[in-house]
Write an enzyme that holds these catalytic residues in place. Sequence first.
Site, PDB file in Angstrom:
ATOM      1  N   VAL A 224       0.863  -1.176   0.000  1.00  0.00           N
ATOM      2  CA  VAL A 224       0.000   0.000   0.000  1.00  0.00           C
ATOM      3  C   VAL A 224       0.897   1.223   0.000  1.00  0.00           C
ATOM      4  O   VAL A 224       1.915   1.267   0.705  1.00  0.00           O
ATOM      5  CB  VAL A 224      -0.929   0.028   1.232  1.00  0.00           C
ATOM      6  CG1 VAL A 224      -1.779   1.291   1.250  1.00  0.00           C
ATOM      7  CG2 VAL A 224      -1.814  -1.217   1.263  1.00  0.00           C
ATOM      8  N   CYS A 225       0.554   2.216  -0.815  1.00  0.00           N
ATOM      9  CA  CYS A 225       1.257   3.484  -0.832  1.00  0.00           C
ATOM     10  C   CYS A 225       2.743   3.256  -1.133  1.00  0.00           C
ATOM     11  O   CYS A 225       3.092   2.468  -2.007  1.00  0.00           O
ATOM     12  CB  CYS A 225       1.010   4.203   0.491  1.00  0.00           C
ATOM     13  SG  CYS A 225       1.396   5.966   0.500  1.00  0.00           S
ATOM     14  N   THR A 226       3.630   3.905  -0.399  1.00  0.00           N
ATOM     15  CA  THR A 226       5.063   3.811  -0.677  1.00  0.00           C
ATOM     16  C   THR A 226       5.680   2.510  -0.196  1.00  0.00           C
ATOM     17  O   THR A 226       6.883   2.286  -0.381  1.00  0.00           O
ATOM     18  CB  THR A 226       5.813   4.994  -0.056  1.00  0.00           C
ATOM     19  OG1 THR A 226       5.502   5.072   1.342  1.00  0.00           O
ATOM     20  CG2 THR A 226       5.416   6.304  -0.743  1.00  0.00           C
TER      21      THR A 226
END
Length: 225
Positions: free
Chosen positions: A102-104
């Site tokens: 998720v995300c970075t």
Amino acid sequence: MTRLRHIGFLLFDDLTQLDFTGPLQVLNRIPGATVHLVARQQGPVRTDCGPFILADTDFANCPQLDLICVPGGWGIDQAMEDDATLDFLRRQAAGAQYVTSVCTGAFILGAAGLLDGVKATTHWRYHSALPRFGAIPVQARVVRDGSVFTGGGVTAGIDFALTIVREVFGEGLAQAIQLGLEYDPHPPVDCGSPTKASPAILDAVDSQFAPRWDAFLRVVDRLTG
């Protein structure tokens, strides 16, 4: 009976709390699944907004996971260069049905060599760095490439987790979990994507990321040359 008996979240200091707890709320509702909160050591892991999360297992004692999820956050800079973290992730990825972020958190997958030639997404501000790890950037909230699922920034973790549930268990369970969580977003403002933001808002948010971006790029340079 579930095909996802063991679900694990890789935790590290200064992770973004919602990157982790959003998908946790969804995946924890899969019948018969056990969720493992995994870190280098058992105990408290600091989030980016103050509260601590308690890791319940360490790398050495974690069972083989059917799904491993890596959240993002400011702490990715350290995690990307931590050999123990990357070795654990590689070992787990070799036996997992699904390798996800998720995300970075995508960049921890990248640092472990798991995104080479893989279509992926991440937070919009970091999207341009995906090719540094051999990934093929795709502008989408959730991207699947084989067994690898990546989610965009922060709140996309909920969409990512519901996508996994639908993939494995079908529309019915995904809908039941969505309804149980009353996940029916109607935000009071409509600026959740850079394509919807005014230049002034985009500049303001971009300036907030700028110092972290520079530090992140120094790590990427060390890892990728």
